[in-house]
Motif scaffolding. Structure first.
Motif, PDB file in Angstrom:
ATOM      1  N   ILE A   1      33.307 -25.063 -34.470  1.00  0.00           N
ATOM      2  CA  ILE A   1      32.403 -24.736 -33.397  1.00  0.00           C
ATOM      3  C   ILE A   1      33.000 -25.244 -32.119  1.00  0.00           C
ATOM      4  O   ILE A   1      32.957 -24.867 -31.116  1.00  0.00           O
ATOM      5  N   ASP A   2      33.005 -26.553 -32.158  1.00  0.00           N
ATOM      6  CA  ASP A   2      33.318 -27.538 -30.959  1.00  0.00           C
ATOM      7  C   ASP A   2      34.649 -28.306 -30.999  1.00  0.00           C
ATOM      8  O   ASP A   2      34.809 -29.209 -30.317  1.00  0.00           O
ATOM      9  N   GLY A   3      35.665 -27.909 -32.083  1.00  0.00           N
ATOM     10  CA  GLY A   3      36.772 -28.545 -31.899  1.00  0.00           C
ATOM     11  C   GLY A   3      36.690 -30.136 -32.488  1.00  0.00           C
ATOM     12  O   GLY A   3      35.712 -30.282 -33.047  1.00  0.00           O
ATOM     13  N   ILE A   4      37.576 -30.907 -32.018  1.00  0.00           N
ATOM     14  CA  ILE A   4      37.580 -32.363 -32.610  1.00  0.00           C
ATOM     15  C   ILE A   4      36.405 -33.161 -31.976  1.00  0.00           C
ATOM     16  O   ILE A   4      35.632 -33.989 -32.684  1.00  0.00           O
ATOM     17  N   GLU A   5      35.659 -32.518 -30.840  1.00  0.00           N
ATOM     18  CA  GLU A   5      34.422 -33.172 -30.385  1.00  0.00           C
ATOM     19  C   GLU A   5      33.259 -32.870 -31.281  1.00  0.00           C
ATOM     20  O   GLU A   5      32.271 -33.722 -31.455  1.00  0.00           O
ATOM     21  N   GLY A   6      33.523 -31.947 -32.124  1.00  0.00           N
ATOM     22  CA  GLY A   6      32.203 -31.386 -32.963  1.00  0.00           C
ATOM     23  C   GLY A   6      32.375 -32.236 -34.223  1.00  0.00           C
ATOM     24  O   GLY A   6      31.237 -33.024 -34.708  1.00  0.00           O
ATOM     25  N   VAL A   7      33.686 -32.798 -34.429  1.00  0.00           N
ATOM     26  CA  VAL A   7      33.768 -33.784 -35.608  1.00  0.00           C
ATOM     27  C   VAL A   7      33.178 -35.281 -35.045  1.00  0.00           C
ATOM     28  O   VAL A   7      32.682 -35.678 -35.891  1.00  0.00           O
ATOM     29  N   ARG A   8      33.367 -35.622 -34.005  1.00  0.00           N
ATOM     30  CA  ARG A   8      33.209 -36.651 -33.604  1.00  0.00           C
ATOM     31  C   ARG A   8      31.614 -36.926 -33.415  1.00  0.00           C
ATOM     32  O   ARG A   8      31.070 -37.656 -33.525  1.00  0.00           O
ATOM     33  N   MET A   9      31.258 -35.820 -32.980  1.00  0.00           N
ATOM     34  CA  MET A   9      29.430 -35.772 -33.015  1.00  0.00           C
ATOM     35  C   MET A   9      28.857 -36.217 -34.222  1.00  0.00           C
ATOM     36  O   MET A   9      27.829 -36.612 -34.652  1.00  0.00           O
ATOM     37  N   CYS A  10      29.533 -35.594 -35.491  1.00  0.00           N
ATOM     38  CA  CYS A  10      29.220 -35.797 -36.910  1.00  0.00           C
ATOM     39  C   CYS A  10      29.051 -37.247 -37.165  1.00  0.00           C
ATOM     40  O   CYS A  10      28.276 -37.770 -37.768  1.00  0.00           O
ATOM     41  N   TRP A  11      29.890 -37.879 -36.484  1.00  0.00           N
ATOM     42  CA  TRP A  11      30.137 -39.475 -36.759  1.00  0.00           C
ATOM     43  C   TRP A  11      29.442 -40.524 -35.816  1.00  0.00           C
ATOM     44  O   TRP A  11      29.737 -41.810 -35.804  1.00  0.00           O
TER      45      TRP A  11
END
Length: 193
Positions: free
Chosen positions: A81-91
């Motif tokens: 959905i949001d690229g690497i920023e989406g993964v960062r948001m998870c953490w």
């Protein structure tokens, strides 16, 4: 035909047409059906995996794998959905602080579910889950002070006694003593969820 009559005919046709389900309504219904089916099938699958009434794998294995797969799936969704920023948001700490304790309570509920299913059958587990109505009414009374009517209490206690009778009749003489552990685990799961 006067122009005013022509304008009202399409409006009348639209009013007479049956309402169409919106995509969001279909999605909500589909998710609801999926949730109900998976929650009903889950204890049955665990029950079918028993051999001789015993679970042959570590009770924590399905819980651990469920949590690992959920984390992986949500990180993949964030990436999609949001690229690497989406993964960062998870953490992010703010998100972990909010959702971490909720995840721990759900993991505790899953552990209690597996513990109860090691001592009782899946159908008895499903019946005992119906005590959630009584326990929820008691918690609401304790936390919010909201009482039920006398008739509502009679019905709730009647349902509780009926589920208890079903469990006792289904298990009869339980020589290995796991019935008590299974019932207590189900009730603790109901309280945590």
């Amino acid at each position: 035909m006067p122009p005013a009559a022509l304008e009202t005919e399409p409006q009348a046709a639209q009013a007479a047409a049956p309402p169409r389900m919106q995509p969001s309504t279909i999605m909500k219904f589909s998710l609801f059906a999926f949730f109900v089916i998976t929650r009903a099938a889950h204890p049955m699958l665990i029950d079918y995996s028993k051999e001789g009434g015993k679970i042959l794998y570590a009770r924590d294995t399905p819980i651990f794998m469920n949590k690992v797969l959920t984390i992986a799936l949500m990180n993949i969704a964030g990436l999609a959905i949001d690229g690497i920023e989406g993964v960062r948001m998870c953490w992010r700490w703010e998100n972990l602080r909010v959702f971490g304790p909720i995840g721990l309570v759900y993991a505790l509920g899953d552990f209690l579910e597996m513990l109860s299913l090691s001592g009782i059958s899946g159908d008895v587990y499903q019946v005992l889950l119906q005590t959630k109505l009584l326990i929820t009414a008691m918690i609401v009374w304790w936390l919010k002070g909201q009482r039920q009517t006398s008739l509502q209490w009679y019905i709730l206690w009647g349902m509780f006694l009926a589920t208890s009778a079903f469990v006792l009749v289904d298990h009869g003489d339980n020589a290995d003593g796991k019935l008590g552990l299974g019932v207590i685990s189900v009730i603790m799961k109901v309280v945590t969820s």
